[in-house]
Design a protein around this motif. Structure first.
Motif, PDB file in Angstrom:
ATOM      1  N   LYS A 136      39.540  25.142  11.352  1.00 40.49           N
ATOM      2  CA  LYS A 136      40.544  25.002  12.398  1.00 40.49           C
ATOM      3  C   LYS A 136      39.972  25.406  13.761  1.00 40.49           C
ATOM      4  O   LYS A 136      40.211  24.747  14.802  1.00 40.49           O
ATOM      5  N   ASP A 137      39.222  26.522  13.773  1.00 32.08           N
ATOM      6  CA  ASP A 137      38.614  26.989  15.037  1.00 32.08           C
ATOM      7  C   ASP A 137      37.644  25.949  15.569  1.00 32.08           C
ATOM      8  O   ASP A 137      37.609  25.674  16.796  1.00 32.08           O
ATOM      9  N   ASP A 139      37.633  22.700  15.003  1.00 27.90           N
ATOM     10  CA  ASP A 139      38.367  21.524  15.476  1.00 27.90           C
ATOM     11  C   ASP A 139      39.012  21.815  16.840  1.00 27.90           C
ATOM     12  O   ASP A 139      39.013  20.938  17.746  1.00 27.90           O
ATOM     13  N   ARG A 140      39.575  22.994  17.004  1.00 22.73           N
ATOM     14  CA  ARG A 140      40.225  23.352  18.288  1.00 22.73           C
ATOM     15  C   ARG A 140      39.211  23.416  19.427  1.00 22.73           C
ATOM     16  O   ARG A 140      39.438  22.895  20.543  1.00 22.73           O
ATOM     17  N   ASP A 141      38.039  24.052  19.125  1.00 26.93           N
ATOM     18  CA  ASP A 141      37.020  24.179  20.161  1.00 26.93           C
ATOM     19  C   ASP A 141      36.450  22.822  20.526  1.00 26.93           C
ATOM     20  O   ASP A 141      36.084  22.564  21.705  1.00 26.93           O
ATOM     21  N   ALA A 143      38.140  20.081  20.641  1.00 30.78           N
ATOM     22  CA  ALA A 143      39.123  19.485  21.563  1.00 30.78           C
ATOM     23  C   ALA A 143      39.047  20.116  22.944  1.00 30.78           C
ATOM     24  O   ALA A 143      39.186  19.430  23.976  1.00 30.78           O
ATOM     25  N   LEU A 144      38.825  21.430  22.987  1.00 29.96           N
ATOM     26  CA  LEU A 144      38.736  22.124  24.270  1.00 29.96           C
ATOM     27  C   LEU A 144      37.486  21.691  25.033  1.00 29.96           C
ATOM     28  O   LEU A 144      37.495  21.598  26.278  1.00 29.96           O
ATOM     29  N   SER A 155      31.623  25.848  21.528  1.00 27.60           N
ATOM     30  CA  SER A 155      32.025  24.912  20.474  1.00 27.60           C
ATOM     31  C   SER A 155      30.986  24.842  19.363  1.00 27.60           C
ATOM     32  O   SER A 155      31.324  24.807  18.157  1.00 27.60           O
TER      33      SER A 155
END
Length: 346
Positions: A136-137, A139-141, A143-144, A155
């Motif tokens: 999850k981390d 995938d979020r990074d 996107a960021l 990332s």
């Protein structure tokens, strides 16, 4: 020439008449007896012979009886030395302790492996949680980074952390699979140890049973004949040591000619006269009549089909019970010859 006296004149005639009358009477008596009786002198007293046989081999330690002694059932007759057998039993019992230890070790190994498996399963669950969070981390990074909210390095770091945790998860799965694969092996080792333990217990029971055979007891009451065992002698299992002649029952086997059997019936009364004690008469009755002649029951029966046939009067064994034989135990001996006379029923 003097006249003969009447006594001298008629005495020979009187004697002749008396002799003829006596002869006629005896002849008639024998004829009448023969019509109502069947006789034979081919008869013997029989009883049971019980052999005394050891059930183990070894050196004789003691003999408790002498030739022709009277013995009672379960009386100790012979004892076999058991020193070597006892040492063998001690060795077997030591092996049994070792086998019990092997079983305990096998059980302990299985319990330890089960703990390892549970630990691996718990670690694997924790690895799944860490891996999923890292995913999850990452995938979020990612996107960021696309929004230029964080740097590319940040990332890449979260992505690398995820990959490390995923690899740790795969390693945990392999460890769990390897631990579980060892369980059947340890279980088979336990079963083998338990089987070995059972075999050793059986062998100990066999050895104890063998030791119980060291004492040879009388299987029946009676009188022994000549014993064939002495102290210090090495004997084999089933070797005849002596024979007990049972004094609990006696009967007679009378071998009648085949021409006599026609008139014999079960229950006919018989008069028995022992050759050893001719003045004593015993009573008996026919218990059974054999289904075959004595020749047919012999080890080598004659074969009339060989062409060398000579007709011989055959003998048929007849078993006769002795009535009240307990009253005559002091004179009855197996193998004694006697004369048998059977009174025929009308």
């Amino acid at each position: 020439m003097e006249n003969q006296s009447p006594i001298k004149k008629y005495l020979p005639k009187v004697i002749l008449v008396v002799v003829l009358v006596a002869g006629a009477f005896l002849g008639y008596s024998k004829y009448k007896y023969a019509q109502t009786h069947e006789d034979t002198d081919n008869a013997q007293v029989e009883t049971y012979f019980v052999p005394v046989l050891p059930r183990m081999a070894g050196y004789v330690k003691s003999v408790s009886v002498k030739d022709y002694d009277n013995v009672q059932k379960d009386q100790l007759l012979v004892e076999i030395d058991t020193d070597e057998a006892k040492l063998a039993l001690d060795e077997m019992e030591a092996d049994l302790v070792q086998a019990q230890t092997d079983v305990e070790n096998a059980k302990a190994n299985i319990q330890n492996l089960q703990l390892v498996i549970r630990s691996n399963e718990a670690n694997l669950k924790a690895s799944i949680l860490r891996r999923d969070k890292a995913k999850k981390d990452a995938d979020r990074d990612a996107a960021l980074v696309a929004d230029h909210a964080i740097t590319r390095k940040q990332s890449d770091d979260t992505k690398s952390a995820y990959e490390v945790l995923a690899a740790q998860y795969e390693a945990g799965v392999s460890d769990l699979t390897a631990s579980k694969s060892r369980l059947p092996i340890l279980t088979s080792i336990l079963h083998k140890a338990e089987a070995s333990l059972t075999i050793k217990k059986v062998k100990i029971d066999q050895q104890k049973l063998k030791l119980s055979y060291a004492k040879v007891y009388a299987p029946a009451s009676g009188k022994i004949g000549r014993k064939n065992v002495e102290v210090g002698q090495f004997i084999q299992a089933s070797q005849p040591l002596m024979t007990i002649v049972k004094d609990s029952t006696f009967w007679v086997i009378a071998n009648f000619k085949e021409t006599q059997v026609e008139h014999l019936k079960i229950g006919d009364v018989a008069e028995l006269k022992l050759d050893a004690y001719p003045e004593i008469k015993l009573e008996g009755k026919i218990a059974s009549i054999a289904e075959a002649t004595g020749a047919k029951s012999s080890l080598l029966p004659p074969d009339n089909a060989s062409g060398n046939f000579v007709k011989v009067t055959q003998r048929v064994p007849v078993k006769i019970e002795i009535i009240d034989f307990q009253k005559h135990l002091d004179i009855l001996r197996a193998g004694l010859s006697l004369e048998v006379s059977v009174e025929l029923k009308k």
